[in-house]
Every structure is written in C-alpha cells, then in structure tokens.
Design a protein around this motif. Sequence first.
Motif, PDB file in Angstrom:
ATOM      1  N   SER A  93      47.100  23.770  27.876  1.00  0.00           N
ATOM      2  CA  SER A  93      47.556  22.929  28.988  1.00  0.00           C
ATOM      3  C   SER A  93      48.555  23.356  29.620  1.00  0.00           C
ATOM      4  O   SER A  93      48.843  22.786  31.102  1.00  0.00           O
ATOM      5  CB  SER A  93      47.605  21.399  28.304  1.00  0.00           C
ATOM      6  N   ASP A  94      49.625  24.173  29.038  1.00  0.00           N
ATOM      7  CA  ASP A  94      50.737  24.406  29.690  1.00  0.00           C
ATOM      8  C   ASP A  94      50.806  25.854  30.088  1.00  0.00           C
ATOM      9  O   ASP A  94      52.070  26.459  30.008  1.00  0.00           O
ATOM     10  CB  ASP A  94      52.102  23.972  28.758  1.00  0.00           C
ATOM     11  N   ILE A  95      49.721  26.310  29.831  1.00  0.00           N
ATOM     12  CA  ILE A  95      49.556  28.031  30.014  1.00  0.00           C
ATOM     13  C   ILE A  95      49.652  28.509  31.571  1.00  0.00           C
ATOM     14  O   ILE A  95      49.072  27.796  32.393  1.00  0.00           O
ATOM     15  CB  ILE A  95      48.495  28.514  29.103  1.00  0.00           C
ATOM     16  N   THR A  96      50.233  29.697  31.790  1.00  0.00           N
ATOM     17  CA  THR A  96      49.935  30.569  32.898  1.00  0.00           C
ATOM     18  C   THR A  96      49.161  31.665  32.312  1.00  0.00           C
ATOM     19  O   THR A  96      49.566  32.322  31.545  1.00  0.00           O
ATOM     20  CB  THR A  96      51.163  30.842  33.613  1.00  0.00           C
TER      21      THR A  96
ATOM     22  N   TRP B  25      47.990  26.798  34.707  1.00  0.00           N
ATOM     23  CA  TRP B  25      46.762  25.868  34.276  1.00  0.00           C
ATOM     24  C   TRP B  25      46.989  24.408  34.546  1.00  0.00           C
ATOM     25  O   TRP B  25      46.190  23.514  35.146  1.00  0.00           O
ATOM     26  CB  TRP B  25      46.641  26.071  32.552  1.00  0.00           C
ATOM     27  N   ASN B  26      48.352  23.721  34.504  1.00  0.00           N
ATOM     28  CA  ASN B  26      48.372  22.389  34.704  1.00  0.00           C
ATOM     29  C   ASN B  26      48.511  21.929  35.909  1.00  0.00           C
ATOM     30  O   ASN B  26      48.079  20.639  36.443  1.00  0.00           O
ATOM     31  CB  ASN B  26      49.687  21.954  33.909  1.00  0.00           C
ATOM     32  N   ASP B  27      49.082  22.715  37.073  1.00  0.00           N
ATOM     33  CA  ASP B  27      48.878  22.105  38.305  1.00  0.00           C
ATOM     34  C   ASP B  27      48.127  23.114  39.333  1.00  0.00           C
ATOM     35  O   ASP B  27      48.149  22.676  40.379  1.00  0.00           O
ATOM     36  CB  ASP B  27      50.261  22.345  38.561  1.00  0.00           C
ATOM     37  N   LEU B  28      47.474  23.933  38.601  1.00  0.00           N
ATOM     38  CA  LEU B  28      46.502  24.868  39.669  1.00  0.00           C
ATOM     39  C   LEU B  28      47.279  25.838  40.598  1.00  0.00           C
ATOM     40  O   LEU B  28      46.525  26.407  41.523  1.00  0.00           O
ATOM     41  CB  LEU B  28      45.603  24.022  40.215  1.00  0.00           C
ATOM     42  N   THR B  29      48.416  25.810  40.237  1.00  0.00           N
ATOM     43  CA  THR B  29      49.375  26.940  41.275  1.00  0.00           C
ATOM     44  C   THR B  29      48.733  28.200  41.107  1.00  0.00           C
ATOM     45  O   THR B  29      48.493  28.875  40.057  1.00  0.00           O
ATOM     46  CB  THR B  29      50.833  27.037  40.764  1.00  0.00           C
ATOM     47  N   THR B  30      48.412  29.114  42.328  1.00  0.00           N
ATOM     48  CA  THR B  30      47.996  30.376  42.319  1.00  0.00           C
ATOM     49  C   THR B  30      49.118  31.223  43.041  1.00  0.00           C
ATOM     50  O   THR B  30      49.627  30.712  44.167  1.00  0.00           O
ATOM     51  CB  THR B  30      46.776  30.617  42.871  1.00  0.00           C
ATOM     52  N   VAL B  31      49.452  32.359  42.646  1.00  0.00           N
ATOM     53  CA  VAL B  31      50.420  33.310  43.085  1.00  0.00           C
ATOM     54  C   VAL B  31      49.726  34.810  43.161  1.00  0.00           C
ATOM     55  O   VAL B  31      48.909  35.261  42.263  1.00  0.00           O
ATOM     56  CB  VAL B  31      51.534  33.348  42.453  1.00  0.00           C
ATOM     57  N   TYR B  32      49.818  35.450  44.438  1.00  0.00           N
ATOM     58  CA  TYR B  32      49.318  36.840  44.437  1.00  0.00           C
ATOM     59  C   TYR B  32      50.316  37.872  44.901  1.00  0.00           C
ATOM     60  O   TYR B  32      51.252  37.330  45.679  1.00  0.00           O
ATOM     61  CB  TYR B  32      48.234  36.801  45.576  1.00  0.00           C
ATOM     62  N   ALA B  33      50.146  38.936  44.548  1.00  0.00           N
ATOM     63  CA  ALA B  33      50.903  40.097  44.910  1.00  0.00           C
ATOM     64  C   ALA B  33      50.570  40.451  46.576  1.00  0.00           C
ATOM     65  O   ALA B  33      49.482  40.244  46.780  1.00  0.00           O
ATOM     66  CB  ALA B  33      50.815  41.481  44.212  1.00  0.00           C
ATOM     67  N   ASP B  34      51.346  40.869  47.287  1.00  0.00           N
ATOM     68  CA  ASP B  34      51.286  40.944  48.644  1.00  0.00           C
ATOM     69  C   ASP B  34      50.178  41.886  48.978  1.00  0.00           C
ATOM     70  O   ASP B  34      49.486  41.754  49.807  1.00  0.00           O
ATOM     71  CB  ASP B  34      52.490  41.500  49.274  1.00  0.00           C
ATOM     72  N   SER B  35      50.029  42.912  48.181  1.00  0.00           N
ATOM     73  CA  SER B  35      48.962  44.063  48.098  1.00  0.00           C
ATOM     74  C   SER B  35      47.621  43.620  47.854  1.00  0.00           C
ATOM     75  O   SER B  35      46.617  44.091  48.252  1.00  0.00           O
ATOM     76  CB  SER B  35      49.272  45.278  47.086  1.00  0.00           C
ATOM     77  N   VAL B  36      47.477  42.332  47.541  1.00  0.00           N
ATOM     78  CA  VAL B  36      46.120  41.926  47.307  1.00  0.00           C
ATOM     79  C   VAL B  36      45.774  40.826  47.962  1.00  0.00           C
ATOM     80  O   VAL B  36      44.681  40.072  47.850  1.00  0.00           O
ATOM     81  CB  VAL B  36      45.792  41.723  45.556  1.00  0.00           C
ATOM     82  N   LYS B  37      46.601  40.135  48.539  1.00  0.00           N
ATOM     83  CA  LYS B  37      46.509  38.665  49.303  1.00  0.00           C
ATOM     84  C   LYS B  37      45.439  38.812  50.258  1.00  0.00           C
ATOM     85  O   LYS B  37      45.276  39.880  51.152  1.00  0.00           O
ATOM     86  CB  LYS B  37      47.764  38.224  49.958  1.00  0.00           C
ATOM     87  N   GLY B  38      44.312  37.798  50.231  1.00  0.00           N
ATOM     88  CA  GLY B  38      43.182  37.984  51.294  1.00  0.00           C
ATOM     89  C   GLY B  38      42.192  38.724  50.609  1.00  0.00           C
ATOM     90  O   GLY B  38      41.169  38.566  51.267  1.00  0.00           O
ATOM     91  N   ARG B  39      42.317  39.552  49.595  1.00  0.00           N
ATOM     92  CA  ARG B  39      41.390  40.487  49.065  1.00  0.00           C
ATOM     93  C   ARG B  39      40.822  39.923  47.758  1.00  0.00           C
ATOM     94  O   ARG B  39      39.706  39.864  47.320  1.00  0.00           O
ATOM     95  CB  ARG B  39      41.789  41.856  49.066  1.00  0.00           C
ATOM     96  N   PHE B  40      41.893  39.532  46.916  1.00  0.00           N
ATOM     97  CA  PHE B  40      41.432  39.123  45.379  1.00  0.00           C
ATOM     98  C   PHE B  40      41.850  37.642  45.440  1.00  0.00           C
ATOM     99  O   PHE B  40      42.739  36.863  45.968  1.00  0.00           O
ATOM    100  CB  PHE B  40      42.635  39.635  44.570  1.00  0.00           C
ATOM    101  N   THR B  41      40.936  36.752  44.509  1.00  0.00           N
ATOM    102  CA  THR B  41      41.164  35.519  44.350  1.00  0.00           C
ATOM    103  C   THR B  41      41.116  35.198  42.854  1.00  0.00           C
ATOM    104  O   THR B  41      40.076  35.745  41.975  1.00  0.00           O
ATOM    105  CB  THR B  41      39.770  34.776  44.860  1.00  0.00           C
ATOM    106  N   ILE B  42      41.955  34.554  42.342  1.00  0.00           N
ATOM    107  CA  ILE B  42      42.197  34.273  40.925  1.00  0.00           C
ATOM    108  C   ILE B  42      41.535  32.849  40.743  1.00  0.00           C
ATOM    109  O   ILE B  42      41.965  31.794  41.637  1.00  0.00           O
ATOM    110  CB  ILE B  42      43.466  34.391  40.363  1.00  0.00           C
ATOM    111  N   SER B  43      40.787  32.589  39.816  1.00  0.00           N
ATOM    112  CA  SER B  43      40.175  31.206  39.503  1.00  0.00           C
ATOM    113  C   SER B  43      40.185  30.825  38.005  1.00  0.00           C
ATOM    114  O   SER B  43      40.075  31.881  37.214  1.00  0.00           O
ATOM    115  CB  SER B  43      38.907  31.120  40.444  1.00  0.00           C
ATOM    116  N   ARG B  44      39.756  29.575  37.815  1.00  0.00           N
ATOM    117  CA  ARG B  44      39.735  29.217  36.387  1.00  0.00           C
ATOM    118  C   ARG B  44      38.213  28.613  36.298  1.00  0.00           C
ATOM    119  O   ARG B  44      37.727  28.020  36.997  1.00  0.00           O
ATOM    120  CB  ARG B  44      40.862  28.038  36.132  1.00  0.00           C
ATOM    121  N   ASP B  45      37.903  29.002  35.023  1.00  0.00           N
ATOM    122  CA  ASP B  45      36.581  28.182  34.595  1.00  0.00           C
ATOM    123  C   ASP B  45      37.088  27.444  33.253  1.00  0.00           C
ATOM    124  O   ASP B  45      37.380  28.131  32.253  1.00  0.00           O
ATOM    125  CB  ASP B  45      35.625  29.391  33.995  1.00  0.00           C
ATOM    126  N   ARG B  46      37.275  26.304  33.500  1.00  0.00           N
ATOM    127  CA  ARG B  46      38.280  25.456  32.544  1.00  0.00           C
ATOM    128  C   ARG B  46      37.035  25.372  31.208  1.00  0.00           C
ATOM    129  O   ARG B  46      37.597  25.087  30.217  1.00  0.00           O
ATOM    130  CB  ARG B  46      38.524  24.116  33.104  1.00  0.00           C
TER     131      ARG B  46
END
Length: 126
Positions: A30-33, A53-74
């Motif tokens: 619940s409190d994990i990143t 995990w708790n607030d669905l915040t996502t962050v990307y390195a500039d080098s992968v923005k727009g190309r990579f997507t991180i998502s969760r399978d809860r």
Amino acid sequence: QVQLVESGGGFMQAGGSLRLSCAASGRTLSDITMGWFRQAPGKEREFVAAFRWNDLTTVYADSVKGRFTISRDRARNMVNLQMNSLRLEDTAVYYCAAGQRLIYSSLGVAERYSDWGQGTQVTVSS
C-alpha cells in the motif's frame, strides 16, 4: 522486505516494442513505490520510471518519456513497463526496485529503493 521477479526481457530491433513485468511479494504494497532502473555496459545505473502505489504517481526519465509507460496490475501485485519505439541506447540490464514511503523528489533516486530484482536483459539491434 519485498521479493521482486522481473520477466519479459529479450532481443528486439530498433523501433520495436517490449514489455517488462515485475512481480512483487512479501509485504503489503500500500505504501510502496516500484521503479525500473537500467544499467548498460560501462555505464552507471540510471533511473527509467517509477510508480507510486498509493496515489498512482508516475515519473519518467527524460530519455524515455513518450516511449515507455509504467503501469500497475493491482490484482497480480505487478508493475509493467511497456517499451515502444526502442532505440539502440535502450540496450541494458533492466532492474525492478521497490521502496517504501518515497517522497516525490526521491522517486528517481536508486539509493532510496531497498529491494531489487535480479535484472532482465534488453538488447536492441539495428
């Protein structure tokens, strides 16, 4: 402690796509990143993306923005990294990592993550 197991690495031509997965187990999430880092031969480990995990915040390195997507399978306690438009410079060993109660400014800092997977190789060819 969180146990992490990565899967989905492999070979792909430039411009193609790969999907990495990281399964987490061992404690409440619940409190994990969960983050992805990578390390290419002769280079330092670098941040790729993170999902809090708790607030669905996502962050990307500039080098992968727009190309990579991180998502969760809860339901499966998994984090996925969809990698599109792969480039030669994306070749690296990709590591999944987990950290607890990370503030926003720490999401890209490897030292803030306490648990790491074994890594999975991604090789992009021309």
